[in-house]
Structures are given as C-alpha cells and as structure tokens.
Design a protein around this motif. Structure first.
Motif, PDB file in Angstrom:
ATOM      1  N   PRO A 191       0.812  -1.227   0.000  1.00  0.00           N
ATOM      2  CA  PRO A 191       0.000   0.000   0.000  1.00  0.00           C
ATOM      3  C   PRO A 191       0.848   1.280   0.000  1.00  0.00           C
ATOM      4  N   ARG A 192       2.111   1.177   0.460  1.00  0.00           N
ATOM      5  CA  ARG A 192       2.954   2.380   0.487  1.00  0.00           C
ATOM      6  C   ARG A 192       3.377   2.801  -0.918  1.00  0.00           C
ATOM      7  N   THR A 193       3.719   1.815  -1.762  1.00  0.00           N
ATOM      8  CA  THR A 193       4.269   2.142  -3.076  1.00  0.00           C
ATOM      9  C   THR A 193       3.290   1.871  -4.208  1.00  0.00           C
ATOM     10  N   GLY A 194       2.266   1.085  -3.936  1.00  0.00           N
ATOM     11  CA  GLY A 194       1.349   0.681  -5.004  1.00  0.00           C
ATOM     12  C   GLY A 194       1.929  -0.431  -5.870  1.00  0.00           C
ATOM     13  N   ALA A 195       3.120  -0.919  -5.517  1.00  0.00           N
ATOM     14  CA  ALA A 195       3.773  -1.944  -6.345  1.00  0.00           C
ATOM     15  C   ALA A 195       3.215  -3.332  -6.042  1.00  0.00           C
ATOM     16  N   VAL A 196       3.076  -4.128  -7.099  1.00  0.00           N
ATOM     17  CA  VAL A 196       2.686  -5.526  -6.919  1.00  0.00           C
ATOM     18  C   VAL A 196       3.929  -6.276  -6.441  1.00  0.00           C
ATOM     19  N   VAL A 197       3.828  -6.918  -5.265  1.00  0.00           N
ATOM     20  CA  VAL A 197       5.025  -7.558  -4.720  1.00  0.00           C
ATOM     21  C   VAL A 197       4.964  -9.079  -4.818  1.00  0.00           C
ATOM     22  N   ASP A 198       3.775  -9.604  -5.096  1.00  0.00           N
ATOM     23  CA  ASP A 198       3.649 -11.061  -5.165  1.00  0.00           C
ATOM     24  C   ASP A 198       2.263 -11.375  -5.728  1.00  0.00           C
ATOM     25  N   GLN A 199       2.029 -12.652  -5.954  1.00  0.00           N
ATOM     26  CA  GLN A 199       0.690 -13.085  -6.342  1.00  0.00           C
ATOM     27  C   GLN A 199       0.307 -14.291  -5.507  1.00  0.00           C
ATOM     28  N   MET A 200      -0.993 -14.458  -5.281  1.00  0.00           N
ATOM     29  CA  MET A 200      -1.455 -15.606  -4.499  1.00  0.00           C
ATOM     30  C   MET A 200      -2.616 -16.267  -5.241  1.00  0.00           C
ATOM     31  N   ASP A 201      -2.829 -17.519  -4.898  1.00  0.00           N
ATOM     32  CA  ASP A 201      -4.000 -18.216  -5.405  1.00  0.00           C
ATOM     33  C   ASP A 201      -5.143 -17.963  -4.402  1.00  0.00           C
ATOM     34  N   PRO A 202      -6.230 -17.335  -4.842  1.00  0.00           N
ATOM     35  CA  PRO A 202      -7.320 -17.034  -3.894  1.00  0.00           C
ATOM     36  C   PRO A 202      -7.869 -18.299  -3.225  1.00  0.00           C
ATOM     37  N   ALA A 203      -7.811 -19.425  -3.932  1.00  0.00           N
ATOM     38  CA  ALA A 203      -8.311 -20.673  -3.334  1.00  0.00           C
ATOM     39  C   ALA A 203      -7.445 -21.059  -2.136  1.00  0.00           C
ATOM     40  N   ASP A 204      -6.132 -20.798  -2.231  1.00  0.00           N
ATOM     41  CA  ASP A 204      -5.243 -21.093  -1.095  1.00  0.00           C
ATOM     42  C   ASP A 204      -5.558 -20.182   0.083  1.00  0.00           C
ATOM     43  N   VAL A 205      -5.812 -18.905  -0.231  1.00  0.00           N
ATOM     44  CA  VAL A 205      -6.104 -17.949   0.841  1.00  0.00           C
ATOM     45  C   VAL A 205      -7.415 -18.342   1.531  1.00  0.00           C
ATOM     46  N   LEU A 206      -8.413 -18.673   0.725  1.00  0.00           N
ATOM     47  CA  LEU A 206      -9.701 -19.071   1.299  1.00  0.00           C
ATOM     48  C   LEU A 206      -9.535 -20.323   2.161  1.00  0.00           C
ATOM     49  N   ALA A 207      -8.758 -21.269   1.676  1.00  0.00           N
ATOM     50  CA  ALA A 207      -8.549 -22.514   2.427  1.00  0.00           C
ATOM     51  C   ALA A 207      -7.867 -22.214   3.771  1.00  0.00           C
ATOM     52  N   ARG A 208      -6.929 -21.288   3.747  1.00  0.00           N
ATOM     53  CA  ARG A 208      -6.213 -20.918   4.969  1.00  0.00           C
ATOM     54  C   ARG A 208      -7.168 -20.216   5.954  1.00  0.00           C
ATOM     55  N   ILE A 209      -8.003 -19.331   5.410  1.00  0.00           N
ATOM     56  CA  ILE A 209      -8.987 -18.634   6.256  1.00  0.00           C
ATOM     57  C   ILE A 209      -9.918 -19.667   6.890  1.00  0.00           C
ATOM     58  N   ALA A 210     -10.386 -20.616   6.078  1.00  0.00           N
ATOM     59  CA  ALA A 210     -11.317 -21.635   6.578  1.00  0.00           C
ATOM     60  C   ALA A 210     -10.635 -22.486   7.655  1.00  0.00           C
ATOM     61  N   GLU A 211      -9.389 -22.808   7.438  1.00  0.00           N
ATOM     62  CA  GLU A 211      -8.652 -23.639   8.393  1.00  0.00           C
ATOM     63  C   GLU A 211      -8.545 -22.927   9.751  1.00  0.00           C
ATOM     64  N   MET A 212      -8.204 -21.636   9.687  1.00  0.00           N
ATOM     65  CA  MET A 212      -8.059 -20.884  10.941  1.00  0.00           C
ATOM     66  C   MET A 212      -9.416 -20.628  11.602  1.00  0.00           C
ATOM     67  N   ALA A 213     -10.425 -20.339  10.790  1.00  0.00           N
ATOM     68  CA  ALA A 213     -11.760 -20.114  11.342  1.00  0.00           C
ATOM     69  C   ALA A 213     -12.272 -21.407  11.987  1.00  0.00           C
ATOM     70  N   TRP A 214     -11.953 -22.529  11.379  1.00  0.00           N
ATOM     71  CA  TRP A 214     -12.334 -23.841  11.913  1.00  0.00           C
ATOM     72  C   TRP A 214     -11.682 -24.050  13.290  1.00  0.00           C
ATOM     73  N   ALA A 215     -10.411 -23.664  13.370  1.00  0.00           N
ATOM     74  CA  ALA A 215      -9.658 -23.918  14.603  1.00  0.00           C
ATOM     75  C   ALA A 215      -9.949 -22.898  15.701  1.00  0.00           C
ATOM     76  N   THR A 216     -10.184 -21.636  15.311  1.00  0.00           N
ATOM     77  CA  THR A 216     -10.245 -20.585  16.341  1.00  0.00           C
ATOM     78  C   THR A 216     -11.486 -19.681  16.261  1.00  0.00           C
ATOM     79  N   GLY A 217     -12.264 -19.745  15.182  1.00  0.00           N
ATOM     80  CA  GLY A 217     -13.395 -18.824  15.030  1.00  0.00           C
ATOM     81  C   GLY A 217     -13.005 -17.540  14.311  1.00  0.00           C
ATOM     82  N   ASP A 218     -11.713 -17.288  14.140  1.00  0.00           N
ATOM     83  CA  ASP A 218     -11.228 -16.110  13.405  1.00  0.00           C
ATOM     84  C   ASP A 218     -10.298 -16.559  12.293  1.00  0.00           C
ATOM     85  N   PRO A 219     -10.207 -15.832  11.199  1.00  0.00           N
ATOM     86  CA  PRO A 219     -10.965 -14.623  10.878  1.00  0.00           C
ATOM     87  C   PRO A 219     -12.330 -14.931  10.259  1.00  0.00           C
TER      88      PRO A 219
END
Ligand code: ADP
Length: 561
Positions: free
Chosen positions: A216-244
């Motif tokens: 957000p400071r430079t507006g530069a793209v620094v990496d790319q992610m697979d949204p399915a991986d991000v969603l899976a990670r969110i689901a895993e953590m939400a499953w374990a802890t309720g967040d995020p």
C-alpha cells in the motif's frame, strides 16, 4: 414497569446502575430507566418538542422492556460521560503519528464504553523500509498487538473490557500473517479479525487465476497468491479458532448511502455496522418477545415501538458527546442509527414456528421488512420536523431522511439479558443452564417452562434432565410437537444460520451480526463452503464458529457463558 428477572437484576447491578466512589450502587433499575428516558428526551427541547411527553413514552418503552438502547446509552445517559454510541471506526494511515493517534482515540472510545473497528490495510507490510530511520517496518499484525495490549488495560470504568475489529484487505502482502494471527491461544484476545475481499479477488477465485498482493505504500505488486489457497487458509483458521471472518467489501459499498464521502472499509467489533473513518453509530433493539398477543404478532404495537425507537436513537445522537471531535462532525452530518430486534426466537415460539424451517426464514424476512419500512417512515417524519441529515443531498437516499441508515442487527449480548429474551435473531442455546459469569445463576427458558406446565409434562426431574444440555431433541418426556420449537443453536445447520442472516440482511441498511454455529465434527471444507454460500447469498460479511474452537468471539456478554 415489567418485572425484571434475577439475571437482569444481577447484570444491572454489576454493570449499569450508578455507583458512588466507594462502588456502592446508588440507583434502582427503575431510576435507571427514568435517568435514560429523561436525558435522551431532553434533546426534544431543541426542536420545540414536548420533552415531558416524550420522556414518559421513552420510560414506558424502556421499563416495559419493549425497546433497549445499546449498553453505553444505558450506562452513560445523564451522567458525566455522556457518550451513548456502541460502535466506532477509526482510520489508520501509514505513519507512526497516525497509528498512535488512532491508539489514543481508541483508548478514549473504550473508556466511554464503545467498541472500535479499524482497517489496517494502509500500513506498509512487515520488512518494508522505513525511510526516516533506515529501519524495517513491523507491519499491521505487530501494531495490532499494541492496540490489543492497550485495550486490555482499559477496563471501561471497571465494567467491561473494550472490543476491536481489525480488517485487512486480502491484497495486503501480510495477509497470511493476519489470517493466522490468532493461532496461538490468548493472542489478540480483544480483537475479532476479518479479511476484506472484493470483486477482483472473487473473479480470480472463479477463474482459477492468481491475484496481486500490493504494497500500500508504493502501489507496487510484490507477489501473487492463489485465492483458493487464501480461502482454504482462512477456513482452516476459522475452523480452529473462530477467526478470521470475511467481509464482502463490494457488497458493503454497493449499499453505502454516502459514496461521495468515500468507501466503507471497516466495521465495528461484531461486524454489524460498516462505518466511514471516525463515524459512530448508536444502536437499539426492539424486544420482539413483548410484541406478540394470543399467538400472533402485535403489528400495531410493533409499529409504534419502531417509531418511538427511531426518535429515541436520533435524540441520543443529539445528546451524545463523542470523545473524538471528528466523530462529532460526521455524526452530525450522517446521523446513522442502527435499530434492530432481539427475542426473535421467543417470538417464533409464540407463533409456533420452529426456528430451523423455511417458514421461520420467510417470517423473519417479512418481519424485518416491516421494521425497516416503518423505521424509514419514522426517519422521514423526523426529517420533516428537524431537517434531513446534512449529507442527504449528496447521498443515495431519494427522499429526505433524518438518518443515513436506520437498521442493524446487533448481537444484543447484554441487553437481551436485561430484557430477559433470546439474543438478537439467534436460536436459544439451552432451555436451562447455569450462568457462570453471574456467579452460577440457574437460568430457565420461561416459555419452555410455561408450555411444559400447560401441556402437563412439567416436573423438577425434567428441568434437571434438560439442564446444561445443548439439545433437548432426544429428551423423551417432551412431546414431539414441542421439541422443534426449542431447537437450539446446535440443532440448526450452518446453512440455515446463513439463510436467517440473509433474510434479515435483505431489509437492513447496515449489516447483521450472526453467529453461524457449526458442530464440533464439522470439517474445514464445511467452513469453506459456508464462506462461499455467504458470498452467493449476497451477505456483507460472515463469521463462523465451530463448537469447541479455541478462541471466543469478542462480545459484550456472550449469552452462552
Ligand atoms: P449490548 O448488548 O451490550 O448493547 P451488543 O452485544 O449488541 O451490545 O454489541 C453491540 C456492539 O457494542 C458491538 O458490536 C460493539 O461495537 C459494542 N460492544 C460490545 N461489547 C463491547 C465491549 N466489551 N467493549 C466495547 N464495545 C463493545
């Protein structure tokens, strides 16, 4: 005045009734209702209203437990700390100055009984350069720890600890760190977390593409992610802890009534109010349990309560003194209020509609449509009397209204205990249980007991048999037509919880706080499916809680404890 139950009296005595400097309670519940009614009604004077008549009407609604405002109004109206709103959002820019200004402002909000939400998305990622010192940046998650510690220390006049929401955009380079930030038990315990997603994220998800992570400071793209991986990670953590949880920011902004003032990027702690930077919202909830008669909804009484409640909340904005001057300004300009309901399950019992049915979903939608339409009518009436909210001409509202938003579904964690009704639009959790936070008080569901007596299946043994159970569906003594009326959060599927949330969201200006409960046996895949369903249903956000998951939601008072 309605009779208050033991739980209500205990909660009021512990947290709401005025105390002298020695901590001795110097107010009765009846005096509290008078204090709040008098103080809020005094706003009428500025508009040439009849403050005495309005005060009497407010008092009747409060003491009759037909309507209760959010906790800060009950605690603070007519006292030295005249701060009446529960929900705030504070901006954080990418500088130490801004971060520590927000920290101070949050401390003042917490001290006055409010909860704060922040988008941390503008902060540069961990490891990024700090030009002034030549050092490296610590990133959003470590700054969140500072907010968490500060919150821990401020006890809101000894009554309750503060609560926060942190939002981070899925495009932030630190998203993985954010998603796993609550993995260790006890960390960030004063925070709820939400990942902010928008259309580009979901389009990439749909097409199996990767999406950009942007500094957000430079507006530069620094990496790319697979949204399915991000969603899976969110689901895993939400499953374990309720967040995020997740926020659907484009949906939120489609319904932003004042887009000219900027984008909505964060919500208050429990997610039910998306707000602009510095904005606040005063909430209030109608107790549906007192709006039935002879097995039907008392629509005339409900209409009357909605109109009175909108007047009450608009008056409360007038009376409230906000701890941050920017909040004063935007509150006077947008005048957002959040009227919602509690006791929905109680009302369903009276109408003999089981919670886990399509009938309940459709009834909820119709009911909220009524509340919403009447609240807009009331706000339009106030606009005629007092003028529309000053940003109205620049808003998406076609006809003059006094308030940029009128409706919200709040958790009602504590006020539902005072009203003695089921919380918000949630199913009940038990029919009889011990309330540990109140020193082991035994609590029973009045409707269950009344029905058991009426139908002749009541006994002390039965009460003992159901005590502490999270489902009564296999208790033999209870007739089969009664059991479905007392389905608990555990008997209701995650998908049904979401359908109820969506039905209410259809007729709510702000958002709906809903706990989507899942059984302990639910899989990570089930959690992921619910996030996807929430998106399909057009929800503004979603939080999933699997039974037995580690962390607790940050709530005023979890009705389950
Ligand atoms: P209540 O029943 O006490 O009026 P709710 O459970 O309906 O409150 O929560 C409404 C909002 O009040 C929350 O989303 C949050 O913004 C604020 N809130 C709740 N609990 C706290 C708390 N402990 N500290 C600060 N704010 C809180």
């Amino acid at each position: 005045m309605s009779t208050l139950g033991t739980v209500a009296k205990t909660v009021l005595r512990r947290r709401y009734l005025r105390q002298d400097e020695n901590g001795t309670v110097v107010e009765t519940p009846d005096e509290l209702f008078h204090r709040v009614a008098r103080d809020v009604a005094s706003a009428e004077e500025a508009f040439g209203g009849d403050a005495d008549a309005v005060e009497a009407a407010f008092y009747d609604a409060l003491s009759g437990l037909d309507f209760l405002p959010n906790s800060p109004t009950l605690m603070n109206a007519g006292t030295d700390i005249e701060q009446l709103a529960a929900c705030f959002v504070l901006p954080i820019e990418d500088s130490l100055d801004s971060i520590f200004t927000a920290l101070k402002q949050a401390a003042l909000v917490h001290q006055s009984g409010g909860g704060t939400g922040f988008a941390f998305s503008n902060l540069r990622p961990q490891g990024d350069v700090v030009l002034k010192t030549g050092g490296v940046a610590s990133g959003p998650v470590s700054f969140m720890q500072i907010f968490d510690s500060a919150t821990e220390q401020i006890k809101q006049g000894g009554r309750r600890r503060g609560a926060n929401m942190a939002v981070l955009d899925a495009t932030h380079p630190d998203i993985e760190r954010f998603v796993t930030a609550k993995a260790d038990e006890g960390t960030l315990r004063n925070f709820n977390l939400s990942v902010g997603t928008d259309e580009p994220f979901w389009e990439a998800y749909d097409s199996g593409a990767r999406y950009d992570l942007v500094n957000p400071r430079t507006g530069a793209v620094v990496d790319q992610m697979d949204p399915a991986d991000v969603l899976a990670r969110i689901a895993e953590m939400a499953w374990a802890t309720g967040d995020p949880g997740m926020l659907f920011l484009d949906t939120i902004n489609e319904h932003n009534p004042t887009p000219a003032l900027g984008r909505l990027e964060a919500t208050n702690p429990c997610g039910e109010v998306p707000l602009l930077p510095y904005e606040a919202c005063v909430l209030g909830s109608i107790n549906l349990a007192t709006h039935t008669a002879d097995g039907e909804v008392d629509w005339a009484k409900l209409r009357e309560t909605v109109h009175l409640a909108v007047r009450f909340l608009d008056d409360a904005i007038e009376r409230s003194a906000f701890p941050v001057s920017e909040t004063d300004e935007i509150m006077n300009a947008n005048r957002k209020i959040g009227l919602g309901v509690m006791g929905f399950h109680d009302m369903l019992v009276d109408l003999r509609i089981p919670y886990a049915t399509s009938d309940a979903v459709e009834f909820g939608r119709d009911l909220m449509s009524f509340v919403h339409d009447e609240s807009w009518a009331a706000s339009r009436d106030l606009a005629e009397e007092r003028g529309p909210f000053p940003n109205w001409a620049d808003s998406t509202r076609e006809r003059p209204m006094r308030n940029a938003t009128t409706t919200t579904i709040a958790p009602t964690g504590t006020i539902s205990l005072i009203a003695g009704c089921s919380a918000s639009i949630e199913p009940i959790y038990n029919v009889a249980y011990t309330k540990h936070v109140l020193g082991g008080l035994a609590v029973v569901n009045d409707r269950f007991v009344d029905m058991a007596k009426e139908r002749g299946f009541y006994s002390e043994d039965l009460l003992e048999a159901v005590h502490g159970r999270t489902s009564i569906q296999d208790v033999e003594e209870i007739p089969d037509d009664v059991k479905p009326l007392f389905q608990t959060a555990h008997d209701v599927s995650g998908a049904h919880h979401l359908r109820v949330q969506a039905a209410f969201q259809d007729h709510v200006d702000n958002a709906v706080s809903k706990t989507v409960n899942l059984p302990q046996s639910a899989s990570i895949g089930d959690v992921e499916d619910l996030f996807l369903t929430a998106r399909d249903l057009g929800l503004k956000g979603v939080t999933v809680f699997r039974s037995g998951a580690k962390s607790e939601q940050v709530l005023g008072d979890d009705p389950r404890k």
